[in-house]
Enzyme design. Structure first.
Site, mmCIF file in Angstrom:
data_model
loop_
_atom_site.group_PDB
_atom_site.id
_atom_site.type_symbol
_atom_site.label_atom_id
_atom_site.label_comp_id
_atom_site.label_asym_id
_atom_site.label_seq_id
_atom_site.Cartn_x
_atom_site.Cartn_y
_atom_site.Cartn_z
ATOM 1 C CG ASP A 1 -2.193 0.915 0.923
ATOM 2 O OD1 ASP A 1 -2.153 1.729 -0.029
ATOM 3 O OD2 ASP A 1 -3.175 0.839 1.674
HETATM 4 C C1 BGC Z 1 -5.047 3.318 0.312
HETATM 5 C C2 BGC Z 1 -5.305 2.358 -0.819
HETATM 6 C C3 BGC Z 1 -5.214 3.079 -2.134
HETATM 7 C C4 BGC Z 1 -3.845 3.716 -2.254
HETATM 8 C C5 BGC Z 1 -3.604 4.432 -3.558
HETATM 9 C C6 BGC Z 1 -3.771 4.087 0.097
HETATM 10 O O1 BGC Z 1 -3.603 5.084 1.056
HETATM 11 O O2 BGC Z 1 -5.010 2.613 1.524
HETATM 12 O O3 BGC Z 1 -6.546 1.736 -0.658
HETATM 13 O O4 BGC Z 1 -5.474 2.205 -3.177
HETATM 14 O O5 BGC Z 1 -3.692 4.649 -1.192
HETATM 15 O O6 BGC Z 1 -4.377 5.560 -3.677
#
Ligand code: BGC
Length: 753
Positions: free
Chosen positions: A289
């Site tokens: 993530d």
């Molecule tokens: C979130 C994800 C997301 C990613 C990209 C993260 O902070 O937890 O769910 O896909 O950012 O935007």
């Protein structure tokens, strides 16, 4: 379309020849042989730096949505993937640089958070889950894929399949609610919708199941907080939707910000290598993530970037999202012998395979079609589906014969801070992070105005100002009351602003924010018929509107067609059919609350102030305000004659379950028939109820249908006291009805021996 101009050497032709011969000679799937050979061929030509670049996922926008310069990084061959870069023309330019100006011309993969629609915004995932309509959920994901693919995107960070029991956690809006079984069905539907049958088709994109795993267990409902949970909870509650997405062929999985058993997911070998890859057989890309590899340093698990990179790659994380630690550290780790090159090769193979599967090598420009982009984005067909999906996502919680309203009504007062808002109809993802544009949204006021007769007078008053948690606009209440007094009926839109649920949007109280309760109380005092329309991502404490008003409609965040869809329900052009995918708490003190709690030695009796030896609070009921699976219709359905094809089955047998459902009203409608089980005696404590099947049916006035559901051994299995996944013989309650609450369920017993 330009043809592939990837710079493969002569050896490619040898392999092509070999491939052609193999097709003739073998019965194996030719595509796999061809693809594997091409991957190996390419891998052999790649320098270590080029390999590592394929594991590097950078962002084109920073945290504040400022554009970053990615071009030099592409030219230098440092980038395999880009997120937050959109538009066919824009991404085409970048792709051309990757193809023509980097040594091997490996195409870039563009990722985006296409969560509930791309430009046509569908209801929030929580809303869609309330439809219990898997076909519709698949369809909206497919439309999102069509729009995104035409706009230069090949991978979406969806579906989020995190189960949660906590309405304080803002990301509850992004999942499918509290139930692992419903969540699994929805996860599979979304994967089917995004990926279709063929990933190389230019109207499909790769899906990503996230966040692996237990992210919804955020301690105290605070996003990113680490909650402790057992392996049993992991397997029973959090894992099933991931398994379902994987069985459906999801191409990628994103690891969670959180940890399991003390080890952050991004460094957790057991989670990724063992559970995800070996046990579940997942062979696609594992994506970190946002910055979770660098987070290993922040949480004190890694001493520096070098250490963080080693831990993450050894745990099985293939792509480094935005921390750019792999690209800076892995070469060093290989040179000094700390990391085995084969680990890198494996990760790169998975990335290349994904790019081959998407068809990017065969036609690197297939997703960057400016003409198609204009044709499909927000097209009439997509808007029609968005309206239908939004209608199906709404849950009628109360109706004292007030709804549906007549379109000929003389006067109607549309009141409330959300009655004429646009952005707030779309959710944090739809409004802020996806490509949704508020100008495309139909507000409730606009929807109502276009629905009612020409003679109907529509009054509007904002009531109070919704500005986050501030108590604003109390001075507007008097005017709203005066407007309400003039009208035959009041439609009151309350809830939250789009940003108040979503990522990083945790709250300690689930009371309606700002001065909305004051407005509700003022309107309650004037004895007018009021229908409250709730616009929100998470369940709120709605005891007052439920107690005071004649009708309450949970509209969630309905998306682009919000105003039309809500009006369709209010005026009876659509008969409500949604069912709650979460228990709606009585108040915030009940959290965590969910219908499939484990059985207890003490009875659950709601509220009991006299007998303290019950499973109760002394001050409030333990029952939710509305149960999982609950939702009203303008029709009335009667359930009868629950029967089992076989009352007793062997350990490998299946039985059908029949129930008669009749529409005893004068209006056609839809009902969701739900089947729950309870394992009556088991070696480890089981939930009081578990959903195991459902069927969404339409019934004309007076019509009776026999609904057939089924129970098979797989649905009765569980992790026993030894943590083996087994079916224990014995007796099971089979409960069928239209919600999870006892009074709505018919019961029979099934014997398994
Ligand atoms: C979130 C994800 C997301 C990613 C990209 C993260 O902070 O937890 O769910 O896909 O950012 O935007």
């Amino acid at each position: 379309m330009k043809q592939n101009n990837i710079k493969l050497p002569l050896i490619k032709h040898f392999f092509t020849l070999l491939f052609v011969m193999l097709i003739g000679m073998s019965s194996c799937k030719p595509v796999i042989i061809k693809e594997d050979l091409r991957i190996e061929n390419l891998l052999k030509q790649m320098t270590l730096k080029e390999k590592v670049s394929q594991l590097n996922l950078i962002t084109a926008l920073d945290d504040n949505n400022n554009e970053l310069d990615v071009i030099d990084k592409i030219k230098n061959g440092e980038v395999g993937h880009i997120l937050k870069s959109n538009g066919a023309q824009n991404n085409l330019e970048l792709q051309k640089i990757a193809i023509n100006q980097s040594r091997l011309g490996i195409p870039i993969m563009f990722h985006e958070d296409v969560i509930h629609g791309y430009k046509t915004i569908f209801p929030s995932p929580m809303g869609e889950a309330s439809s219990w309509n898997l076909e519709m959920i698949e369809k909206t994901a497919h439309i999102a894929a069509i729009e995104a693919a035409a706009s230069g995107i090949q991978l979406t960070y969806a579906p989020m399949v995190d189960v949660t029991h906590d309405a304080r956690w803002g990301r509850i809006v992004e999942g499918a609610g509290e139930d692992p079984w419903l969540g699994s069905e929805i996860a599979a539907a979304r994967v089917r919708g995004f990926q279709g049958k063929d990933l190389s088709d230019s109207s499909t994109i790769m899906a990503c199941a996230k966040h692996f795993i237990g992210y919804g267990n955020a301690l105290a409902g605070i996003d990113y907080n680490i909650g402790e949970f057992s392996e049993r909870m992991l397997r029973e509650t959090y894992l099933p939707p991931f398994k379902s997405a994987i069985d459906e062929g999801v191409g990628s999985v994103m690891v969670a910000y959180s940890a399991y058993n003390g080890v952050p997911a991004s460094a957790n070998k057991w989670l990724i290598n063992q559970l995800l890859r070996e046990e579940l057989g997942f062979d696609g890309m594992v994506i970190s993530d946002w910055g979770t590899i660098s987070n290993l340093i922040k949480s004190g698990n890694a001493i520096n970037e070098n250490d963080a990179a080693q831990q993450a790659i050894e745990a099985g994380v293939d792509l480094d999202m935005v921390s750019e630690i792999y690209v800076h550290q892995i070469e060093q780790l290989i040179r000094d012998g700390s990391v085995d090159i084969e680990l890198i090769n494996m990760a790169v193979r998975r990335v290349l395979k994904a790019k081959f599967d998407l068809g990017l090598f065969d036609n690197p420009y297939v997703y960057f079609d400016t003409i198609r982009e204009k044709e499909v984005v927000l097209c009439e067909d997509h808007l029609l589906i968005a309206r239908q999906a939004a209608r199906e996502s709404m849950v009628l919680l109360k109706n004292n014969n007030l709804l549906p309203l007549s379109k000929e009504i003389k006067t109607i007062a549309v009141i409330g801070p959300l009655a004429n808002r646009k952005k707030d109809m779309m959710s944090w993802w739809g409004a802020n992070h996806s490509q949704g544009n508020e100008n495309d949204v139909v507000t409730l006021l606009e929807g109502i105005k276009s629905a009612v007769s020409k003679q109907t007078k529509v009054f509007y008053s904002e009531g109070v100002i919704l500005n986050g948690f501030e108590k604003s606009g109390i001075n507007l209440i008097d005017e709203a009351v005066a407007v309400a007094r003039k009208a035959d009926v009041v439609v009151l839109a309350v809830g939250e602003e789009y940003w108040m649920s979503g990522e990083g949007a945790s709250v300690s109280e689930i009371t309606l924010p700002g001065s909305q309760n004051e407005l509700i109380q003022a309107l309650a005092r004037i004895n007018k018929p009021v229908v409250a329309v709730l616009i929100n991502g998470r369940p709120y404490d709605i005891r007052t509107p439920v107690a005071e008003f004649d009708a309450v409609l949970e509209a969630w965040q309905p998306g682009t067609m919000a105003g039309h869809a809500i009006s369709d329900l209010l005026f009876g052009d659509y008969n409500p059919s949604g069912k709650l995918p979460v228990s709606y708490p009585y108040n915030g003190g009940q959290i965590p609350i969910f219908y499939n709690q484990k059985r207890s030695s003490h009875d659950f009796e709601g509220v009991n102030l006299t007998d303290r030896y019950k499973n109760n609070y002394l001050d409030i009921t333990t029952k939710p305000l509305f149960s999982f699976g609950f939702g009203l219709s303008y029709s009335k359905f009667e359930f009868s004659n629950l029967r089992l094809e076989k009352d007793t089955i062997g350990m490998n047998e299946t039985t059908k379950i029949f129930v008669d459902v009749q529409n005893i009203s004068d209006r056609a409608g839809e009902e969701v028939v739900q089947l729950y089980i309870q394992d009556m005696v088991s070696s480890a404590i089981r939930p009081a109820k578990e959903l195991k099947d459902f069927s969404r049916i339409s019934l004309k006035s007076g019509e009776l249908k026999t609904v057939v559901l089924d129970i098979n051994p797989e649905k009765l299995k569980f992790y026993n006291s030894e943590m083996n996944y087994v079916l224990e013989p014995g007796y099971f309650s089979i409960m069928v009805g239209n919600s999870s609450q006892n009074e709505d369920l018919l019961v029979k017993t099934l014997h398994v021996k």
